[in-house]
Scaffold this motif. Structure first.
Motif, PDB file in Angstrom:
ATOM      1  N   VAL A  14       0.671  -1.190  -0.080  1.00  0.00           N
ATOM      2  CA  VAL A  14      -0.028  -0.063  -0.085  1.00  0.00           C
ATOM      3  C   VAL A  14       0.825   1.385   0.165  1.00  0.00           C
ATOM      4  O   VAL A  14       1.876   1.226   0.864  1.00  0.00           O
ATOM      5  N   THR A  15       0.544   2.340  -0.799  1.00  0.00           N
ATOM      6  CA  THR A  15       1.249   3.448  -0.916  1.00  0.00           C
ATOM      7  C   THR A  15       0.453   4.487   0.099  1.00  0.00           C
ATOM      8  O   THR A  15      -0.706   4.653  -0.078  1.00  0.00           O
ATOM      9  N   LEU A  16       1.182   5.011   0.999  1.00  0.00           N
ATOM     10  CA  LEU A  16       0.485   6.196   1.833  1.00  0.00           C
ATOM     11  C   LEU A  16       0.986   7.444   1.428  1.00  0.00           C
ATOM     12  O   LEU A  16       2.267   7.481   1.258  1.00  0.00           O
ATOM     13  N   GLU A  17       0.275   8.476   1.286  1.00  0.00           N
ATOM     14  CA  GLU A  17       0.804   9.839   1.676  1.00  0.00           C
ATOM     15  C   GLU A  17       0.641  10.260   3.007  1.00  0.00           C
ATOM     16  O   GLU A  17      -0.389  10.366   3.410  1.00  0.00           O
ATOM     17  N   ILE A  18       1.677  10.633   3.398  1.00  0.00           N
ATOM     18  CA  ILE A  18       1.849  11.272   4.880  1.00  0.00           C
ATOM     19  C   ILE A  18       2.181  12.684   4.969  1.00  0.00           C
ATOM     20  O   ILE A  18       3.096  12.842   4.253  1.00  0.00           O
ATOM     21  N   VAL A  19       1.546  13.320   5.759  1.00  0.00           N
ATOM     22  CA  VAL A  19       1.792  14.460   6.033  1.00  0.00           C
ATOM     23  C   VAL A  19       2.049  14.987   7.384  1.00  0.00           C
ATOM     24  O   VAL A  19       1.517  14.342   8.399  1.00  0.00           O
ATOM     25  N   ILE A  20       3.528  15.440   7.638  1.00  0.00           N
ATOM     26  CA  ILE A  20       3.923  15.673   9.074  1.00  0.00           C
ATOM     27  C   ILE A  20       3.998  17.168   9.255  1.00  0.00           C
ATOM     28  O   ILE A  20       4.609  17.846   8.575  1.00  0.00           O
TER      29      ILE A  20
END
Length: 77
Positions: A14-20
């Protein structure tokens, strides 16, 4: 792994778009691209939403918001 995916023998990534955020907290973790289904996409996103990261430092030496993509692999043992 979800019980449903494990019993069905589902493996994949699974590819996740992560915003930190500036403080290292995860603001958003959402699956993008091809979905695995059977709850694996949501399980990966939940896991990353619970994490804390070391803040990224921008050119002026101050913490900045960062977006990146993470590939999460599901492999049965």
């Amino acid at each position: 792994y979800t019980a449903e995916a494990r019993s069905a023998g589902i493996e994949g990534a699974v590819t996740l778009e992560i915003v930190i955020a500036e403080d290292g907290k995860v603001l958003r973790a959402k699956p993008v691209g091809k979905k695995l289904g059977m709850g694996l996409d949501e399980a990966a996103a939940r896991t990353y939403k619970a994490k804390r990261f070391k803040p990224s430092i921008g050119p002026q030496g101050k913490p900045i918001v960062v977006k990146y993509y993470e590939r999460v692999r599901f492999v049965l043992n």
